[in-house]
Design a protein around this motif. Sequence first.
Motif, short mmCIF file in Angstrom:
data_model
loop_
_atom_site.label_atom_id
_atom_site.label_comp_id
_atom_site.label_asym_id
_atom_site.label_seq_id
_atom_site.Cartn_x
_atom_site.Cartn_y
_atom_site.Cartn_z
N ARG A 125 14.04 12.12 2.72
CA ARG A 125 13.78 10.83 3.35
C ARG A 125 15.10 10.17 3.76
O ARG A 125 15.23 9.65 4.86
CB ARG A 125 13.03 9.89 2.41
CG ARG A 125 12.76 8.56 3.12
CD ARG A 125 12.20 7.46 2.26
NE ARG A 125 10.83 7.71 1.84
CZ ARG A 125 10.49 8.07 0.60
NH1 ARG A 125 11.43 8.23 -0.30
NH2 ARG A 125 9.26 8.25 0.27
N ARG B 76 16.48 11.47 6.90
CA ARG B 76 15.74 11.00 8.08
C ARG B 76 16.24 9.63 8.52
O ARG B 76 16.28 9.30 9.70
CB ARG B 76 14.27 10.89 7.69
CG ARG B 76 13.33 11.31 8.78
CD ARG B 76 11.94 11.37 8.27
NE ARG B 76 11.05 10.94 9.33
CZ ARG B 76 9.75 10.86 9.20
NH1 ARG B 76 9.17 11.15 8.06
NH2 ARG B 76 9.01 10.46 10.21
N VAL B 77 16.61 8.83 7.51
CA VAL B 77 17.00 7.44 7.77
C VAL B 77 18.46 7.33 8.21
O VAL B 77 18.79 6.56 9.10
CB VAL B 77 16.72 6.62 6.48
CG1 VAL B 77 17.39 5.28 6.54
CG2 VAL B 77 15.23 6.48 6.25
N MET C 180 8.12 0.63 12.18
CA MET C 180 8.40 1.96 11.61
C MET C 180 8.55 2.94 12.73
O MET C 180 7.65 3.07 13.57
CB MET C 180 7.25 2.35 10.67
CG MET C 180 7.40 3.70 9.99
SD MET C 180 8.77 3.83 8.85
CE MET C 180 7.99 3.50 7.28
N ASN C 181 9.68 3.61 12.79
CA ASN C 181 9.82 4.66 13.81
C ASN C 181 10.36 5.94 13.18
O ASN C 181 10.40 6.04 11.96
CB ASN C 181 10.65 4.17 15.01
CG ASN C 181 11.87 3.42 14.55
OD1 ASN C 181 12.53 3.86 13.63
ND2 ASN C 181 12.15 2.27 15.16
N SER C 182 10.77 6.88 13.99
CA SER C 182 11.08 8.20 13.43
C SER C 182 12.31 8.21 12.53
O SER C 182 12.52 9.14 11.77
CB SER C 182 11.24 9.21 14.56
OG SER C 182 12.22 8.72 15.44
N SER C 183 13.15 7.18 12.62
CA SER C 183 14.31 7.17 11.71
C SER C 183 14.26 5.93 10.81
O SER C 183 15.25 5.24 10.63
CB SER C 183 15.61 7.23 12.50
OG SER C 183 15.62 6.17 13.41
N GLY C 184 13.11 5.65 10.29
CA GLY C 184 12.98 4.55 9.33
C GLY C 184 12.52 3.26 9.96
O GLY C 184 11.92 3.25 11.04
N ASP D 275 0.83 -1.21 0.00
CA ASP D 275 0.00 0.00 0.00
C ASP D 275 0.86 1.26 0.00
O ASP D 275 1.98 1.23 0.52
CB ASP D 275 -0.86 0.02 1.29
CG ASP D 275 -2.05 -0.90 1.17
OD1 ASP D 275 -2.55 -1.05 0.05
OD2 ASP D 275 -2.47 -1.46 2.21
N PRO D 276 0.33 2.37 -0.49
CA PRO D 276 1.08 3.62 -0.40
C PRO D 276 1.34 3.96 1.07
O PRO D 276 0.47 3.75 1.91
CB PRO D 276 0.14 4.65 -1.03
CG PRO D 276 -0.90 3.89 -1.75
CD PRO D 276 -0.98 2.54 -1.14
N GLY D 277 2.53 4.42 1.35
CA GLY D 277 2.86 4.85 2.71
C GLY D 277 3.24 3.72 3.65
O GLY D 277 3.51 3.95 4.82
N ILE D 278 3.31 2.51 3.14
CA ILE D 278 3.62 1.38 4.02
C ILE D 278 5.11 1.38 4.38
O ILE D 278 5.51 0.86 5.42
CB ILE D 278 3.16 0.03 3.38
CG1 ILE D 278 3.04 -1.08 4.40
CG2 ILE D 278 4.08 -0.42 2.25
CD1 ILE D 278 1.73 -1.09 5.11
N GLY D 279 5.93 1.95 3.50
CA GLY D 279 7.38 2.03 3.78
C GLY D 279 8.27 1.37 2.75
O GLY D 279 9.42 1.04 3.05
N LYS D 280 7.78 1.17 1.54
CA LYS D 280 8.58 0.51 0.50
C LYS D 280 9.83 1.34 0.17
O LYS D 280 10.93 0.80 0.15
CB LYS D 280 7.74 0.32 -0.79
CG LYS D 280 6.47 -0.49 -0.59
CD LYS D 280 5.70 -0.63 -1.87
CE LYS D 280 5.08 0.65 -2.41
NZ LYS D 280 4.04 1.27 -1.60
N SER D 281 9.61 2.64 -0.07
CA SER D 281 10.75 3.49 -0.44
C SER D 281 11.73 3.57 0.73
O SER D 281 12.95 3.55 0.52
CB SER D 281 10.27 4.89 -0.81
OG SER D 281 9.29 4.81 -1.81
N THR D 282 11.20 3.64 1.94
CA THR D 282 12.07 3.72 3.11
C THR D 282 12.94 2.47 3.23
O THR D 282 14.15 2.54 3.45
CB THR D 282 11.21 3.90 4.39
OG1 THR D 282 10.34 5.00 4.19
CG2 THR D 282 12.06 4.11 5.62
#
Length: 447
Positions: free
Chosen positions: A129, A132-133, A261-265, A93-100
């Motif tokens: 992004r 952030r990671v 998922m937390n504030s740094s990935g 889903d969008p926003g699930i964290g694939k790019s991260t």
Amino acid sequence: MAKNKITYICSNCGVTSAKWVGKCYNCQAWESFEESTPKTSKASNYSSSDIKPIKISDIKKDLTSRITSNIDEFDRTLGGGIMPGSIVLIGGDPGIGKSTLMIQICENLLDSNPLYVSGEESSGQIASRAARVSNKLGSLQILTDTNLENIIDNITSTNCGLAIIDSVQSIHSEVLNSPSGSISQVRHCAYELTQVAKKSNVPIILIGHITKDGTIAGPKVLEHIVDSVLQFEQGPNAQYRILRSVKNRFGAAGEIGVFEMNSSGLSEVKDPSSVFTSGTSKEVGVAFSASMEGSRAMLIEVQALVSQTSFNYPQRQATGYDTKRMQMLLSVLEKRMGLKFFNQDVFLNITGGEFVSDPGIDLAVVAALVSSIKNIEIKNKQILVGEIGLTGEIRPAKFTQKRIEEAARIGFDSAVIPSKDKEISNLFKNIEIKSIERISLLPHCLF
Ligand code: TYD
Ligand code: MG
């Protein structure tokens, strides 16, 4: 002459038709057909004329080892790391964290000069992004482009050791007229990238969007083209994510990886059993088991509530479990143990929000039901593993030993297993193992 004829292709299942039709004759989807423009002669850079058959003994065996990202939860889903020259599709889903997740993999593989191709986000968005990671991503190569031919040129010319395409639906090839994201574009782009990966031995990870019903957009054919398909899903709580291998040419499908998922990935969850259960507390109607997710045993908690019905028809409701299987187990309990459920509402819940279809947890489901109807809590911190047959016999589940090992690790002090698995009790010192043959003997083990 037939070569240039326009055909139509179902964007849901991939079947083709000479005419446009409103409803797919194969998957019954409505208005799913779109034009599939034929490829021109420059469609593929790789002509098949120079490929000849060879003897298996003449083939140089591919002994190259896998590329490990050092994110164990990711490597496990691919069977121990990324295979050189392989093509992996990751959907979610969008926003699930694939790019991260992909950025984090790039971070761990920075030495191999990865290339991150983004057709969706600007370089500024990717950079923020990345910041952030990690602060080590300064040397990561970013290419913001949607042109397939240009992307392929860059994959081959930059000497990268890994390429990420974010996302396969956003890129398009010049040789087709259809817009990006259309079935023919997605299929063509994935195919061409597969050829590049195989020829150059550079692994490529494609990020794929998923449709409303949860399948990867761009039909089943896309799944056939790639070597592995991973699904990134929401876990039991908002912050958890589950990466599940749906297909894997180089390992077992069904493996899962758990992330938070937390504030740094995303961080790895090394002990998912604690995530899927609310603890090992003793309560009426609560029983524990371990289910197999790929090669991994995970502790699960079964909660049952049996209460007198106030309607003509008693309710039967299961969450995270097959209601029909629960009904079958209720009938077995009625017939083989004489328990009466006909005037009782029955609710069953597998905590953690995961759907469990593993029959190895049958015994725990039955134990939770028996505990609830009798209103007695199950003594000891015990786990129950076994499949139940219609005659009330308890049959061995797969990998009983692995499941008991997981329970012992979490601190359970006893286990109930089928008699046929009895010999494994010698392997465990710190956990008391009771073996039973028939469901009618279960109360002696529980209370
Ligand atoms: P993203 O990787 O962009 O998702 P996808 O590529 O699957 O669409 O992740 C976006 C979400 O993750 C967004 O809701 C913000 C959240 N997030 C965090 O909570 N922490 C982080 O460190 C990052 C990078 C994202
Ligand atoms: Mg994204």
